[in-house]
Design a protein around this motif. Structure first.
Motif, PDB file in Angstrom:
ATOM      1  N   ASP A   3      -2.561   5.619  -1.664  1.00  0.00           N
ATOM      2  CA  ASP A   3      -3.133   5.248  -0.376  1.00  0.00           C
ATOM      3  C   ASP A   3      -2.069   4.462   0.382  1.00  0.00           C
ATOM      4  OD1 ASP A   3      -4.992   5.020   1.654  1.00  0.00           O
ATOM      5  OD2 ASP A   3      -6.567   4.148   0.406  1.00  0.00           O
ATOM      6  N   ILE A   4      -2.378   4.069   1.619  1.00  0.00           N
ATOM      7  CA  ILE A   4      -1.336   3.446   2.447  1.00  0.00           C
ATOM      8  C   ILE A   4      -1.598   1.974   2.748  1.00  0.00           C
ATOM      9  CG2 ILE A   4      -2.346   4.029   4.707  1.00  0.00           C
ATOM     10  CD1 ILE A   4       0.476   4.896   5.624  1.00  0.00           C
ATOM     11  N   GLU A   5      -2.900   1.588   2.826  1.00  0.00           N
ATOM     12  CA  GLU A   5      -3.212   0.255   3.370  1.00  0.00           C
ATOM     13  C   GLU A   5      -2.705  -0.882   2.482  1.00  0.00           C
ATOM     14  OE1 GLU A   5      -5.375   2.769   3.180  1.00  0.00           O
ATOM     15  OE2 GLU A   5      -6.459   2.981   5.075  1.00  0.00           O
ATOM     16  N   HIS A  62      -4.745   9.509   1.782  1.00  0.00           N
ATOM     17  CA  HIS A  62      -5.099   8.685   2.956  1.00  0.00           C
ATOM     18  C   HIS A  62      -5.258   9.576   4.184  1.00  0.00           C
ATOM     19  CE1 HIS A  62      -5.053   5.550   5.987  1.00  0.00           C
ATOM     20  NE2 HIS A  62      -4.129   6.266   6.620  1.00  0.00           N
ATOM     21  N   HIS A 117      -6.360  -0.704  -1.420  1.00  0.00           N
ATOM     22  CA  HIS A 117      -6.914  -1.811  -0.616  1.00  0.00           C
ATOM     23  C   HIS A 117      -8.273  -2.205  -1.172  1.00  0.00           C
ATOM     24  CE1 HIS A 117      -9.642   1.136   1.047  1.00  0.00           C
ATOM     25  NE2 HIS A 117      -8.601   1.941   1.119  1.00  0.00           N
ATOM     26  N   HIS A 131     -11.834  -1.700   3.334  1.00  0.00           N
ATOM     27  CA  HIS A 131     -12.856  -0.689   3.657  1.00  0.00           C
ATOM     28  C   HIS A 131     -13.173   0.115   2.401  1.00  0.00           C
ATOM     29  CE1 HIS A 131      -9.158   1.680   4.093  1.00  0.00           C
ATOM     30  NE2 HIS A 131      -9.890   2.762   3.907  1.00  0.00           N
TER      31      HIS A 131
HETATM   32 ZN   LIG Z   1      -6.263   4.792   3.203  1.00  0.00          ZN
END
Ligand SMILES: [Zn+2]
Length: 274
Positions: free
Chosen positions: A10-12, A62, A106, A118
Protein backbone atom coordinates in the motif's frame (compact mmCIF):
# COMPACT_ATOMS: atom_id res chain seq x y z
CA UNK A 1 14.20 -24.24 -3.70
CA UNK A 2 14.15 -21.10 -1.57
CA UNK A 3 11.24 -19.33 0.06
CA UNK A 4 8.27 -18.11 -1.94
CA UNK A 5 7.23 -14.72 -0.58
CA UNK A 6 4.14 -12.57 -1.15
CA UNK A 7 4.37 -8.80 -0.57
CA UNK A 8 1.17 -6.75 -0.35
CA UNK A 9 1.96 -3.08 -0.99
CA UNK A 10 0.00 0.00 0.00
CA UNK A 11 1.13 3.62 -0.21
CA UNK A 12 -0.20 5.58 2.78
CA UNK A 13 2.24 4.06 5.28
CA UNK A 14 5.33 4.97 3.25
CA UNK A 15 7.96 7.25 4.81
CA UNK A 16 7.45 10.81 3.55
CA UNK A 17 3.81 10.22 2.54
CA UNK A 18 1.37 12.37 4.55
CA UNK A 19 -1.12 13.72 2.03
CA UNK A 20 -3.74 12.60 -0.45
CA UNK A 21 -1.76 14.68 -2.98
CA UNK A 22 0.78 11.83 -2.89
CA UNK A 23 -1.75 9.00 -3.11
CA UNK A 24 -4.36 9.93 -5.70
CA UNK A 25 -4.10 9.67 -9.49
CA UNK A 26 -3.77 13.10 -11.09
CA UNK A 27 -2.76 14.95 -7.93
CA UNK A 28 0.34 17.14 -7.83
CA UNK A 29 2.62 14.89 -5.78
CA UNK A 30 1.36 11.49 -6.93
CA UNK A 31 4.52 10.70 -8.93
CA UNK A 32 6.55 11.29 -5.77
CA UNK A 33 4.26 8.96 -3.84
CA UNK A 34 4.73 6.25 -6.47
CA UNK A 35 8.53 6.55 -6.30
CA UNK A 36 8.59 6.45 -2.51
CA UNK A 37 6.26 3.43 -2.47
CA UNK A 38 8.35 1.59 -5.06
CA UNK A 39 11.52 2.22 -3.04
CA UNK A 40 10.06 0.63 0.09
CA UNK A 41 8.69 -2.33 -1.87
CA UNK A 42 12.17 -2.89 -3.32
CA UNK A 43 13.65 -2.87 0.17
CA UNK A 44 11.25 -5.61 1.27
CA UNK A 45 12.06 -7.63 -1.86
CA UNK A 46 15.79 -7.32 -1.13
CA UNK A 47 15.22 -8.34 2.49
CA UNK A 48 13.37 -11.42 1.29
CA UNK A 49 16.20 -12.29 -1.09
CA UNK A 50 18.75 -11.73 1.70
CA UNK A 51 16.81 -14.35 3.70
CA UNK A 52 16.90 -16.86 0.86
CA UNK A 53 13.73 -16.19 -1.12
CA UNK A 54 13.80 -17.61 -4.61
CA UNK A 55 10.46 -16.15 -5.72
CA UNK A 56 8.94 -12.85 -4.64
CA UNK A 57 5.57 -11.65 -5.90
CA UNK A 58 4.52 -8.06 -5.19
CA UNK A 59 0.84 -7.13 -5.23
CA UNK A 60 0.16 -3.44 -5.89
CA UNK A 61 -2.80 -2.86 -3.55
CA UNK A 62 -3.65 0.84 -3.57
CA UNK A 63 -6.28 2.82 -5.47
CA UNK A 64 -6.27 1.81 -9.13
CA UNK A 65 -3.58 -0.78 -8.30
CA UNK A 66 -1.15 0.83 -10.74
CA UNK A 67 1.23 2.71 -8.46
CA UNK A 68 4.46 0.73 -8.34
CA UNK A 69 6.77 1.79 -11.19
CA UNK A 70 7.41 -1.46 -13.10
CA UNK A 71 10.79 -0.48 -14.53
CA UNK A 72 12.02 0.67 -11.12
CA UNK A 73 10.84 -2.48 -9.35
CA UNK A 74 13.54 -4.84 -8.05
CA UNK A 75 14.47 -7.04 -11.00
CA UNK A 76 13.97 -10.27 -9.02
CA UNK A 77 10.31 -9.47 -8.20
CA UNK A 78 7.15 -10.20 -10.14
CA UNK A 79 4.33 -7.64 -10.04
CA UNK A 80 0.56 -8.02 -9.79
CA UNK A 81 -0.80 -4.78 -11.22
CA UNK A 82 -4.21 -3.41 -12.26
CA UNK A 83 -7.85 -4.40 -11.76
CA UNK A 84 -10.55 -5.77 -11.81
CA UNK A 85 -9.39 -8.47 -9.42
CA UNK A 86 -10.62 -10.74 -6.63
CA UNK A 87 -8.54 -9.18 -3.87
CA UNK A 88 -7.22 -5.61 -3.57
CA UNK A 89 -4.03 -6.42 -1.67
CA UNK A 90 -3.87 -10.22 -1.80
CA UNK A 91 -4.45 -11.05 -5.46
CA UNK A 92 -2.77 -14.36 -6.27
CA UNK A 93 -2.12 -15.55 -2.70
CA UNK A 94 -2.39 -19.31 -2.37
CA UNK A 95 -0.96 -22.19 -0.37
CA UNK A 96 2.26 -22.29 -2.40
CA UNK A 97 3.61 -19.25 -0.50
CA UNK A 98 5.75 -19.49 2.63
CA UNK A 99 5.24 -15.97 3.99
CA UNK A 100 3.34 -12.71 3.59
CA UNK A 101 4.84 -9.23 4.13
CA UNK A 102 3.11 -5.87 3.91
CA UNK A 103 4.66 -2.48 3.10
CA UNK A 104 3.15 1.02 3.21
CA UNK A 105 0.36 -0.07 5.56
CA UNK A 106 -1.84 2.45 7.40
CA UNK A 107 -4.06 2.34 10.48
CA UNK A 108 -7.79 1.64 10.41
CA UNK A 109 -10.38 4.41 10.22
CA UNK A 110 -10.62 6.37 13.45
CA UNK A 111 -7.05 5.84 14.67
CA UNK A 112 -5.49 8.82 16.44
CA UNK A 113 -2.00 9.64 15.07
CA UNK A 114 -2.66 7.25 12.21
CA UNK A 115 -1.46 8.92 9.00
CA UNK A 116 -4.23 8.78 6.36
CA UNK A 117 -6.14 6.34 8.56
CA UNK A 118 -8.95 4.45 6.79
CA UNK A 119 -10.35 0.99 6.20
CA UNK A 120 -10.30 0.03 2.51
CA UNK A 121 -12.32 2.95 1.13
CA UNK A 122 -12.04 6.18 3.10
CA UNK A 123 -15.19 7.75 1.67
CA UNK A 124 -17.39 4.76 2.53
CA UNK A 125 -16.30 2.76 5.54
CA UNK A 126 -16.08 3.57 9.25
CA UNK A 127 -15.32 0.08 10.51
CA UNK A 128 -14.98 -3.47 9.30
CA UNK A 129 -15.30 -6.33 11.77
CA UNK A 130 -14.49 -10.01 11.38
CA UNK A 131 -16.20 -12.22 13.95
CA UNK A 132 -16.85 -9.13 16.05
CA UNK A 133 -13.30 -7.72 16.02
CA UNK A 134 -12.60 -4.37 14.31
CA UNK A 135 -9.48 -4.83 12.17
CA UNK A 136 -7.06 -2.80 10.07
CA UNK A 137 -6.00 -3.81 6.58
CA UNK A 138 -2.85 -5.73 7.58
CA UNK A 139 -4.94 -7.88 9.95
CA UNK A 140 -7.69 -8.36 7.35
CA UNK A 141 -5.05 -9.42 4.84
CA UNK A 142 -3.51 -11.74 7.44
CA UNK A 143 -6.86 -13.55 7.61
CA UNK A 144 -6.86 -14.03 3.83
CA UNK A 145 -3.27 -15.29 3.97
CA UNK A 146 -4.09 -17.45 6.99
CA UNK A 147 -6.87 -19.15 5.09
CA UNK A 148 -4.17 -20.40 2.70
CA UNK A 149 -1.85 -21.35 5.57
CA UNK A 150 0.48 -18.39 5.02
CA UNK A 151 1.63 -16.27 8.01
CA UNK A 152 1.95 -12.48 8.05
CA UNK A 153 5.53 -11.92 9.24
CA UNK A 154 6.26 -8.22 8.70
CA UNK A 155 4.44 -4.92 8.33
CA UNK A 156 5.89 -1.47 7.63
CA UNK A 157 4.06 1.79 8.28
CA UNK A 158 3.64 4.47 10.94
CA UNK A 159 3.84 3.68 14.64
CA UNK A 160 0.07 3.61 15.14
CA UNK A 161 -0.31 0.99 12.40
CA UNK A 162 2.41 -1.25 13.79
CA UNK A 163 1.04 -1.04 17.35
CA UNK A 164 -2.49 -1.71 16.14
CA UNK A 165 -1.36 -4.74 14.15
CA UNK A 166 0.73 -6.15 16.99
CA UNK A 167 -2.19 -5.77 19.41
CA UNK A 168 -3.96 -8.44 17.32
CA UNK A 169 -0.97 -10.36 15.97
CA UNK A 170 1.82 -9.92 18.55
CA UNK A 171 4.45 -11.98 16.71
CA UNK A 172 4.44 -9.84 13.56
CA UNK A 173 7.67 -7.85 13.05
CA UNK A 174 7.08 -4.13 12.59
CA UNK A 175 9.16 -1.55 10.73
CA UNK A 176 8.15 1.91 12.00
CA UNK A 177 9.08 4.37 9.25
CA UNK A 178 7.23 7.42 10.62
CA UNK A 179 5.60 8.86 13.73
CA UNK A 180 2.19 10.37 13.06
CA UNK A 181 1.21 13.65 14.68
CA UNK A 182 -2.21 13.45 13.07
CA UNK A 183 -4.00 12.31 9.95
CA UNK A 184 -1.98 14.60 7.64
CA UNK A 185 1.25 15.18 9.53
CA UNK A 186 4.15 12.92 10.49
CA UNK A 187 7.86 12.86 11.18
CA UNK A 188 9.37 10.30 8.78
CA UNK A 189 12.71 8.60 8.54
CA UNK A 190 14.69 9.59 5.47
CA UNK A 191 13.67 7.24 2.63
CA UNK A 192 17.15 5.67 2.65
CA UNK A 193 16.86 4.86 6.36
CA UNK A 194 13.27 3.64 6.03
CA UNK A 195 14.31 1.30 3.23
CA UNK A 196 17.27 -0.03 5.22
CA UNK A 197 14.95 -0.71 8.18
CA UNK A 198 12.39 -2.49 5.99
CA UNK A 199 15.07 -4.61 4.33
CA UNK A 200 16.54 -5.60 7.69
CA UNK A 201 13.14 -6.30 9.30
CA UNK A 202 12.00 -8.41 6.35
CA UNK A 203 15.22 -10.43 6.41
CA UNK A 204 15.03 -10.97 10.16
CA UNK A 205 11.38 -12.04 10.02
CA UNK A 206 11.96 -14.52 7.21
CA UNK A 207 15.07 -15.97 8.83
CA UNK A 208 12.86 -16.77 11.83
CA UNK A 209 9.90 -18.00 9.81
CA UNK A 210 9.43 -21.08 11.99
CA UNK A 211 8.22 -18.89 14.88
CA UNK A 212 5.22 -17.52 12.94
CA UNK A 213 1.80 -19.16 12.78
CA UNK A 214 -0.79 -18.45 10.10
CA UNK A 215 -3.98 -16.86 11.45
CA UNK A 216 -6.57 -19.54 12.21
CA UNK A 217 -9.67 -18.71 10.20
CA UNK A 218 -13.16 -19.66 11.35
CA UNK A 219 -15.62 -21.26 8.95
CA UNK A 220 -18.18 -19.80 8.64
CA UNK A 221 -16.78 -16.32 8.98
CA UNK A 222 -18.86 -13.23 9.84
CA UNK A 223 -18.04 -9.83 8.33
CA UNK A 224 -19.76 -6.61 9.43
CA UNK A 225 -19.32 -3.23 7.79
CA UNK A 226 -20.34 0.19 9.14
CA UNK A 227 -20.72 2.63 6.26
CA UNK A 228 -20.72 6.43 6.30
CA UNK A 229 -24.18 6.80 4.83
CA UNK A 230 -27.38 4.80 4.51
CA UNK A 231 -27.30 4.68 0.68
CA UNK A 232 -24.05 2.70 0.86
CA UNK A 233 -25.73 0.11 3.07
CA UNK A 234 -28.76 0.16 0.72
CA UNK A 235 -26.44 -0.81 -2.16
CA UNK A 236 -24.48 -3.41 -0.18
CA UNK A 237 -27.75 -5.03 0.87
CA UNK A 238 -28.37 -5.96 -2.78
CA UNK A 239 -25.71 -8.68 -2.46
CA UNK A 240 -27.55 -11.99 -1.90
CA UNK A 241 -27.10 -13.17 1.68
CA UNK A 242 -26.24 -9.70 3.03
CA UNK A 243 -28.11 -8.85 6.24
CA UNK A 244 -29.04 -5.32 7.30
CA UNK A 245 -28.14 -4.83 10.94
CA UNK A 246 -28.85 -1.11 11.06
CA UNK A 247 -29.25 2.00 8.96
CA UNK A 248 -25.53 2.08 8.12
CA UNK A 249 -24.47 -1.48 9.06
CA UNK A 250 -24.55 -4.74 7.10
CA UNK A 251 -23.27 -8.23 7.81
CA UNK A 252 -22.40 -11.21 5.67
CA UNK A 253 -21.70 -14.72 6.96
CA UNK A 254 -20.31 -17.46 4.76
CA UNK A 255 -17.31 -19.63 4.11
CA UNK A 256 -14.08 -17.60 4.10
CA UNK A 257 -13.68 -17.49 0.32
CA UNK A 258 -17.24 -16.17 -0.03
CA UNK A 259 -16.57 -13.51 2.59
CA UNK A 260 -13.36 -12.41 0.84
CA UNK A 261 -15.20 -12.06 -2.46
CA UNK A 262 -18.12 -10.17 -0.95
CA UNK A 263 -15.69 -7.86 0.86
CA UNK A 264 -14.09 -7.10 -2.49
CA UNK A 265 -17.38 -6.62 -4.29
CA UNK A 266 -18.78 -4.25 -1.71
CA UNK A 267 -15.69 -2.21 -0.94
CA UNK A 268 -13.87 -2.11 -4.22
CA UNK A 269 -16.57 -2.27 -6.85
CA UNK A 270 -19.06 -0.01 -5.14
CA UNK A 271 -16.49 2.75 -4.70
CA UNK A 272 -16.76 3.44 -8.40
CA UNK A 273 -20.55 3.52 -8.30
CA UNK A 274 -21.08 5.90 -5.39
ZN1 LIG B 1 -3.94 2.69 0.04
Amino acid sequence: MGLKVFIGADIEGTAGVVSLLQCVLGEAEYEMGKRLMTGEVNAAVQGAIDAGASQVVVCDGHGNMQNILPEELHSEAELVRGGIRESLQMQGIDDSYDAFLMTGAHAMAGTRRGVLDHSWVSRMVYNIRIDGQTLNEPCLNAITAGYYGVPLVMVSGDRATIEQTKAVLPDVKGAVVKEGYGRYCACSLHPDKARALIRETAREALENLAQFEPVKVNDPLCMEIDFYRTDMADAAELVPGMKRLGARTVSFTGDPEQVFRVQELVLYRLKYEM
